[in-house]
Design a protein around this motif. Sequence first.
Motif, PDB file in Angstrom:
ATOM      1  N   PHE A 110      -7.460   3.483   4.358  1.00 24.66           N
ATOM      2  CA  PHE A 110      -7.971   2.503   3.131  1.00 24.66           C
ATOM      3  C   PHE A 110      -9.445   2.193   3.100  1.00 24.66           C
ATOM      4  N   LYS A 111      -9.870   1.694   4.206  1.00 25.05           N
ATOM      5  CA  LYS A 111     -11.430   1.126   4.414  1.00 25.05           C
ATOM      6  C   LYS A 111     -12.242   2.465   4.268  1.00 25.05           C
ATOM      7  N   SER A 112     -11.944   3.500   5.004  1.00 27.61           N
ATOM      8  CA  SER A 112     -12.899   4.660   5.166  1.00 27.61           C
ATOM      9  C   SER A 112     -12.831   5.579   3.725  1.00 27.61           C
ATOM     10  N   GLY A 113     -11.758   5.430   3.299  1.00 25.33           N
ATOM     11  CA  GLY A 113     -11.456   6.279   2.016  1.00 25.33           C
ATOM     12  C   GLY A 113     -11.205   7.823   2.643  1.00 25.33           C
ATOM     13  N   LEU A 147      -2.280  11.298   6.839  1.00 26.71           N
ATOM     14  CA  LEU A 147      -2.617  10.363   5.784  1.00 26.71           C
ATOM     15  C   LEU A 147      -3.525  10.677   4.791  1.00 26.71           C
ATOM     16  N   ASN A 148      -3.153  10.698   3.354  1.00 27.78           N
ATOM     17  CA  ASN A 148      -3.926  11.244   2.282  1.00 27.78           C
ATOM     18  C   ASN A 148      -4.129  10.353   1.546  1.00 27.78           C
ATOM     19  N   VAL A 149      -5.584   9.836   1.558  1.00 35.59           N
ATOM     20  CA  VAL A 149      -5.853   8.572   0.676  1.00 35.59           C
ATOM     21  C   VAL A 149      -6.415   9.038  -0.585  1.00 35.59           C
ATOM     22  N   HIS A 150      -5.721   8.337  -1.628  1.00 35.03           N
ATOM     23  CA  HIS A 150      -6.138   8.528  -3.060  1.00 35.03           C
ATOM     24  C   HIS A 150      -6.684   7.276  -3.483  1.00 35.03           C
ATOM     25  N   ILE A 151      -8.272   7.329  -3.663  1.00 37.01           N
ATOM     26  CA  ILE A 151      -8.956   6.471  -4.107  1.00 37.01           C
ATOM     27  C   ILE A 151      -9.012   6.707  -5.630  1.00 37.01           C
ATOM     28  N   GLU A 196     -21.207   4.165   1.904  1.00 35.58           N
ATOM     29  CA  GLU A 196     -20.386   3.324   3.182  1.00 35.58           C
ATOM     30  C   GLU A 196     -19.258   2.623   2.409  1.00 35.58           C
ATOM     31  N   LEU A 197     -18.129   3.108   2.755  1.00 30.66           N
ATOM     32  CA  LEU A 197     -16.855   2.339   2.188  1.00 30.66           C
ATOM     33  C   LEU A 197     -16.664   1.275   3.008  1.00 30.66           C
ATOM     34  N   SER A 198     -17.365   0.031   2.422  1.00 32.62           N
ATOM     35  CA  SER A 198     -17.519  -1.044   3.063  1.00 32.62           C
ATOM     36  C   SER A 198     -16.232  -1.970   3.205  1.00 32.62           C
ATOM     37  N   LEU A 199     -16.005  -3.026   3.815  1.00 35.27           N
ATOM     38  CA  LEU A 199     -14.984  -4.040   3.865  1.00 35.27           C
ATOM     39  C   LEU A 199     -14.770  -4.466   2.306  1.00 35.27           C
ATOM     40  N   ALA A 253      -3.909   4.410  -3.094  1.00 34.02           N
ATOM     41  CA  ALA A 253      -2.664   4.768  -2.396  1.00 34.02           C
ATOM     42  C   ALA A 253      -2.961   5.636  -1.422  1.00 34.02           C
ATOM     43  N   VAL A 254      -1.995   5.449  -0.225  1.00 30.32           N
ATOM     44  CA  VAL A 254      -2.108   6.573   0.694  1.00 30.32           C
ATOM     45  C   VAL A 254      -0.588   7.101   0.839  1.00 30.32           C
ATOM     46  N   ILE A 255      -0.559   8.714   0.664  1.00 33.28           N
ATOM     47  CA  ILE A 255       0.415   9.153   1.202  1.00 33.28           C
ATOM     48  C   ILE A 255       0.783   9.407   2.786  1.00 33.28           C
ATOM     49  N   VAL A 256       1.930   8.932   3.173  1.00 30.82           N
ATOM     50  CA  VAL A 256       2.035   9.030   4.721  1.00 30.82           C
ATOM     51  C   VAL A 256       3.128  10.213   4.994  1.00 30.82           C
ATOM     52  N   THR A 257       2.667  11.293   5.358  1.00 29.80           N
ATOM     53  CA  THR A 257       3.645  12.402   6.031  1.00 29.80           C
ATOM     54  C   THR A 257       3.873  12.307   7.496  1.00 29.80           C
ATOM     55  N   ASP A 258       5.055  12.381   7.712  1.00 33.02           N
ATOM     56  CA  ASP A 258       5.375  12.574   9.254  1.00 33.02           C
ATOM     57  C   ASP A 258       5.480  13.867   9.491  1.00 33.02           C
TER      58      ASP A 258
END
Lengths: 237, 111
Positions: A51-54, A68-72, A226-229, A19-24
């Motif tokens: 999401f792709k790069s993590g 954008l805070n990515v949570h993998i 590498e966080l690939s496709l 999930a990604v937290i999107v903060t304005d």
Amino acid sequence: MDPHVLKSLNAAKRARDAAVIVTDLEDGRDRLVRAGDHVAGGLGEAIGKAFKSGKSGVAQADGREFFLNVHIPPARMVIIGAVHISQALAPMARMAGFDVTIIDPRTAFATPERFEGSDLVADWPEDVLKDRPLDYFTALVAVTHDPKIDDYPLISALKTGCFYVGALGSRKTHGGRVERLTDAGLSEETIGRIAAPIGLPIGAASPAEIAVAVLAQVIEALRTRELSLRHAEGAAA
Amino acid sequence: MSLSEQAEARDPLMIAEGWMNEGRDLAIATVVETWGSAPRPTGSHLVIDAEGNFEGSVSGGCVEGAVIAEAIDVIESGKPRMLEFGVADETAWRVGLSCGGKIRVYLERLG
């Protein structure tokens, strides 16, 4: 942060969903975006890239600044073999943040007393992995030396694309393993992904020292992958 | 499979949810940008309650004191703030990062 966003994020983490937290950053409003959710415009593109790069970071989109805070999902470690090395490796890996599972069909080895606090399954890997399949976020560490136990999960890990696959054994042991996996239809390149001899070369001698060498190598694989496709597809599934 | 209990027990955002459920007011600090050698990566969190209790980190302990002090104001006002920290000031009256990096920390109230 919106309390509802916090709760949803924690629920996603417990379910091992990305999930990604999107903060304005201008008005402080935030929202949770799960892998596969559609977001329009430049912001949607930036989220897709995240999401792709993590990688978390600031993104300029649609004339505004967002964070954008990515949570993998946290990495898992599946250890094949309830041996002496595993007794040291399991608690160390947990401390480093891994979800750890130990699998060994030999009930003499796989006793709760030897693995207090660990998720231990005394069954054949082929049976256990049927219900709990390996994934891209999993490291597979095979340490029994026994082809009857190690080979199936090794093949499964290589086919799945686990971010780390390591197997204990001398060069001679590994030579035999390479032959068997070749016979099983795996390519030289695929088999070459196995870390063998296992662990970073730090001259480790005792079981605990070997555990350090293995854990360090797993962390290296995790942090330099590498966080690939393929990963993005896995996260979206 | 769920997160290991140990990892969950140390996750600042899991702790934040627990504090919220106890009815505590709190602020969340997030590293949003780093330059050079920064001790904690982008996305790292520090959570702070109105009493100054905290969990997590945004640096190696260098600037947490300053973030916690600001957090008390943010919890009161509800207005988010962007904080920037650079190299430690030699006059020693300003906190900073001894490692020589620079970080931007977004500080906001929960709710």
